[in-house]
Design a protein around this motif. Sequence first.
Motif, PDB file in Angstrom:
ATOM      1  N   VAL A  94       0.850  -1.180   0.000  1.00 51.67           N
ATOM      2  CA  VAL A  94       0.000   0.000   0.000  1.00 51.67           C
ATOM      3  C   VAL A  94       0.892   1.237   0.000  1.00 51.67           C
ATOM      4  O   VAL A  94       1.686   1.437   0.913  1.00 51.67           O
ATOM      5  CB  VAL A  94      -0.933   0.017   1.229  1.00 51.67           C
ATOM      6  N   CYS A  95       0.770   2.010  -1.057  1.00 53.10           N
ATOM      7  CA  CYS A  95       1.586   3.218  -1.166  1.00 53.10           C
ATOM      8  C   CYS A  95       0.855   4.391  -0.540  1.00 53.10           C
ATOM      9  O   CYS A  95      -0.364   4.473  -0.592  1.00 53.10           O
ATOM     10  CB  CYS A  95       1.855   3.536  -2.630  1.00 53.10           C
ATOM     11  N   ASP A  96       1.618   5.290   0.032  1.00 55.83           N
ATOM     12  CA  ASP A  96       1.030   6.504   0.565  1.00 55.83           C
ATOM     13  C   ASP A  96       0.710   7.460  -0.565  1.00 55.83           C
ATOM     14  O   ASP A  96       1.202   7.304  -1.672  1.00 55.83           O
ATOM     15  CB  ASP A  96       1.989   7.176   1.546  1.00 55.83           C
ATOM     16  N   VAL A  97      -0.090   8.460  -0.239  1.00 55.57           N
ATOM     17  CA  VAL A  97      -0.430   9.468  -1.233  1.00 55.57           C
ATOM     18  C   VAL A  97       0.420  10.695  -0.945  1.00 55.57           C
ATOM     19  O   VAL A  97       0.464  11.168   0.193  1.00 55.57           O
ATOM     20  CB  VAL A  97      -1.936   9.818  -1.161  1.00 55.57           C
ATOM     21  N   ALA A  98       1.127  11.190  -1.949  1.00 53.71           N
ATOM     22  CA  ALA A  98       2.006  12.352  -1.783  1.00 53.71           C
ATOM     23  C   ALA A  98       1.218  13.524  -1.205  1.00 53.71           C
ATOM     24  O   ALA A  98       0.077  13.765  -1.590  1.00 53.71           O
ATOM     25  CB  ALA A  98       2.621  12.730  -3.127  1.00 53.71           C
ATOM     26  N   GLU A  99       1.851  14.238  -0.276  1.00 54.92           N
ATOM     27  CA  GLU A  99       1.192  15.356   0.417  1.00 54.92           C
ATOM     28  C   GLU A  99       0.593  16.372  -0.547  1.00 54.92           C
ATOM     29  O   GLU A  99      -0.538  16.811  -0.388  1.00 54.92           O
ATOM     30  CB  GLU A  99       2.194  16.089   1.317  1.00 54.92           C
ATOM     31  N   ASP A 100       1.390  16.779  -1.536  1.00 60.89           N
ATOM     32  CA  ASP A 100       0.902  17.807  -2.464  1.00 60.89           C
ATOM     33  C   ASP A 100      -0.274  17.295  -3.281  1.00 60.89           C
ATOM     34  O   ASP A 100      -1.158  18.050  -3.669  1.00 60.89           O
ATOM     35  CB  ASP A 100       2.028  18.324  -3.365  1.00 60.89           C
ATOM     36  N   LEU A 101      -0.304  15.982  -3.512  1.00 59.74           N
ATOM     37  CA  LEU A 101      -1.426  15.393  -4.258  1.00 59.74           C
ATOM     38  C   LEU A 101      -2.693  15.389  -3.402  1.00 59.74           C
ATOM     39  O   LEU A 101      -3.785  15.672  -3.894  1.00 59.74           O
ATOM     40  CB  LEU A 101      -1.072  13.977  -4.714  1.00 59.74           C
ATOM     41  N   VAL A 102      -2.536  15.097  -2.114  1.00 60.57           N
ATOM     42  CA  VAL A 102      -3.683  15.114  -1.196  1.00 60.57           C
ATOM     43  C   VAL A 102      -4.331  16.496  -1.243  1.00 60.57           C
ATOM     44  O   VAL A 102      -5.548  16.637  -1.369  1.00 60.57           O
ATOM     45  CB  VAL A 102      -3.244  14.789   0.252  1.00 60.57           C
ATOM     46  N   GLU A 103      -3.502  17.525  -1.181  1.00 67.56           N
ATOM     47  CA  GLU A 103      -3.983  18.903  -1.212  1.00 67.56           C
ATOM     48  C   GLU A 103      -4.662  19.210  -2.547  1.00 67.56           C
ATOM     49  O   GLU A 103      -5.731  19.822  -2.601  1.00 67.56           O
ATOM     50  CB  GLU A 103      -2.781  19.838  -0.980  1.00 67.56           C
ATOM     51  N   LYS A 104      -4.046  18.751  -3.622  1.00 67.21           N
ATOM     52  CA  LYS A 104      -4.593  18.987  -4.962  1.00 67.21           C
ATOM     53  C   LYS A 104      -5.965  18.315  -5.112  1.00 67.21           C
ATOM     54  O   LYS A 104      -6.890  18.903  -5.666  1.00 67.21           O
ATOM     55  CB  LYS A 104      -3.620  18.440  -5.998  1.00 67.21           C
ATOM     56  N   LEU A 105      -6.090  17.115  -4.607  1.00 67.83           N
ATOM     57  CA  LEU A 105      -7.359  16.386  -4.697  1.00 67.83           C
ATOM     58  C   LEU A 105      -8.441  17.091  -3.883  1.00 67.83           C
ATOM     59  O   LEU A 105      -9.589  17.168  -4.303  1.00 67.83           O
ATOM     60  CB  LEU A 105      -7.182  14.944  -4.212  1.00 67.83           C
ATOM     61  N   ARG A 106      -8.044  17.606  -2.729  1.00 64.88           N
ATOM     62  CA  ARG A 106      -8.999  18.314  -1.888  1.00 64.88           C
ATOM     63  C   ARG A 106      -9.531  19.546  -2.621  1.00 64.88           C
ATOM     64  O   ARG A 106     -10.733  19.789  -2.673  1.00 64.88           O
ATOM     65  CB  ARG A 106      -8.321  18.722  -0.587  1.00 64.88           C
ATOM     66  N   LYS A 107      -8.625  20.304  -3.220  1.00 65.71           N
ATOM     67  CA  LYS A 107      -9.030  21.500  -3.976  1.00 65.71           C
ATOM     68  C   LYS A 107      -9.897  21.108  -5.169  1.00 65.71           C
ATOM     69  O   LYS A 107     -10.850  21.801  -5.507  1.00 65.71           O
ATOM     70  CB  LYS A 107      -7.794  22.251  -4.470  1.00 65.71           C
ATOM     71  N   PHE A 108      -9.524  20.018  -5.804  1.00 67.14           N
ATOM     72  CA  PHE A 108     -10.249  19.558  -7.000  1.00 67.14           C
ATOM     73  C   PHE A 108     -11.707  19.254  -6.668  1.00 67.14           C
ATOM     74  O   PHE A 108     -12.597  19.536  -7.446  1.00 67.14           O
ATOM     75  CB  PHE A 108      -9.539  18.313  -7.555  1.00 67.14           C
ATOM     76  N   ARG A 109     -11.928  18.681  -5.492  1.00 70.25           N
ATOM     77  CA  ARG A 109     -13.292  18.351  -5.083  1.00 70.25           C
ATOM     78  C   ARG A 109     -14.184  19.573  -4.990  1.00 70.25           C
ATOM     79  O   ARG A 109     -15.387  19.495  -5.174  1.00 70.25           O
ATOM     80  CB  ARG A 109     -13.300  17.646  -3.732  1.00 70.25           C
ATOM     81  N   PHE A 110     -13.567  20.701  -4.651  1.00 69.28           N
ATOM     82  CA  PHE A 110     -14.361  21.913  -4.441  1.00 69.28           C
ATOM     83  C   PHE A 110     -14.133  22.947  -5.536  1.00 69.28           C
ATOM     84  O   PHE A 110     -14.365  24.121  -5.339  1.00 69.28           O
ATOM     85  CB  PHE A 110     -14.040  22.500  -3.061  1.00 69.28           C
ATOM     86  N   ARG A 111     -13.651  22.482  -6.676  1.00 65.84           N
ATOM     87  CA  ARG A 111     -13.357  23.433  -7.754  1.00 65.84           C
ATOM     88  C   ARG A 111     -14.638  24.103  -8.235  1.00 65.84           C
ATOM     89  O   ARG A 111     -15.715  23.529  -8.182  1.00 65.84           O
ATOM     90  CB  ARG A 111     -12.609  22.737  -8.903  1.00 65.84           C
ATOM     91  N   LYS A 112     -14.502  25.325  -8.700  1.00 67.51           N
ATOM     92  CA  LYS A 112     -15.667  26.110  -9.139  1.00 67.51           C
ATOM     93  C   LYS A 112     -15.853  26.051 -10.657  1.00 67.51           C
ATOM     94  O   LYS A 112     -16.898  26.404 -11.169  1.00 67.51           O
ATOM     95  CB  LYS A 112     -15.493  27.579  -8.733  1.00 67.51           C
ATOM     96  N   GLU A 113     -14.811  25.628 -11.365  1.00 63.21           N
ATOM     97  CA  GLU A 113     -14.916  25.580 -12.824  1.00 63.21           C
ATOM     98  C   GLU A 113     -16.009  24.606 -13.226  1.00 63.21           C
ATOM     99  O   GLU A 113     -16.297  23.649 -12.517  1.00 63.21           O
ATOM    100  CB  GLU A 113     -13.600  25.128 -13.470  1.00 63.21           C
ATOM    101  N   THR A 114     -16.587  24.836 -14.385  1.00 65.46           N
ATOM    102  CA  THR A 114     -17.711  23.999 -14.798  1.00 65.46           C
ATOM    103  C   THR A 114     -17.358  23.095 -15.976  1.00 65.46           C
ATOM    104  O   THR A 114     -18.228  22.465 -16.559  1.00 65.46           O
ATOM    105  CB  THR A 114     -18.904  24.885 -15.205  1.00 65.46           C
ATOM    106  N   ASN A 115     -16.077  23.055 -16.321  1.00 67.50           N
ATOM    107  CA  ASN A 115     -15.719  22.171 -17.444  1.00 67.50           C
ATOM    108  C   ASN A 115     -15.324  20.788 -16.910  1.00 67.50           C
ATOM    109  O   ASN A 115     -15.145  20.607 -15.711  1.00 67.50           O
ATOM    110  CB  ASN A 115     -14.562  22.791 -18.245  1.00 67.50           C
ATOM    111  N   ASN A 116     -15.196  19.834 -17.807  1.00 66.39           N
ATOM    112  CA  ASN A 116     -14.685  18.516 -17.430  1.00 66.39           C
ATOM    113  C   ASN A 116     -13.202  18.678 -17.109  1.00 66.39           C
ATOM    114  O   ASN A 116     -12.511  19.442 -17.786  1.00 66.39           O
ATOM    115  CB  ASN A 116     -14.782  17.535 -18.600  1.00 66.39           C
TER     116      ASN A 116
END
Length: 142
Positions: free
Chosen positions: A6-28
Motif C-alpha cells: 500500500v503506497c502513501d499518497v504524496a502530500e501535495d497530491l492530497v492537497e490537490k485532490l482536496r481542492k479539485f473536489r471543491f473546484r468552481k470551474e464547470t468544465n470537465n
Amino acid sequence: SESLVVCDVAEDLVEKLRKFRFRKETNNAAIIMKIDKDKRLVVLDEELEGISPDELKDELPERQPRTFIVYSYKYQHDDGRVSYPLCFIFSSPVGCKPEQQMMYAGSKNKLVQTAELTKVFEIRNTEDLTEEWLREKLGFFH
C-alpha cells in the motif's frame, strides 16, 4: 505469497485532490495519478482541463502502468439541471506486471479514502472509456 503493497499518497497530491473536489470551474477536468515505485508514493502524473471522456481515453497509457484518474464530469440532464459527478476511474489494463498490479490494487482503496470519493469504477481496457460508458456507470441514461 506476494502481499499487497500500500503506497502513501504524496502530500501535495492530497492537497490537490482536496481542492479539485471543491473546484468552481464547470468544465470537465481530470487528475491522472501514478505510483512512484521507488518512493512508494501515489503522485500526480498530469492535470487536464476541458477534456471529454474520449479525449481522456487518448491520454491514458495503453499497456503500461495502470492509472488512477479522478474525473470531474459535467452532465447536462434533460430537464436542464447540471450535475458534476466526481468519479474515480481505476485503469488496469490486462498484461501488466503482477508486482505493479499488486502495488496499484493495494493503493487504490487508500487513494479513494484520501480523496473521499464514492463513485469508483474500474476499467480493463482504456478503449472502453467513452461518454456512454461513463453515463451508464453513473446511472445517467438517455
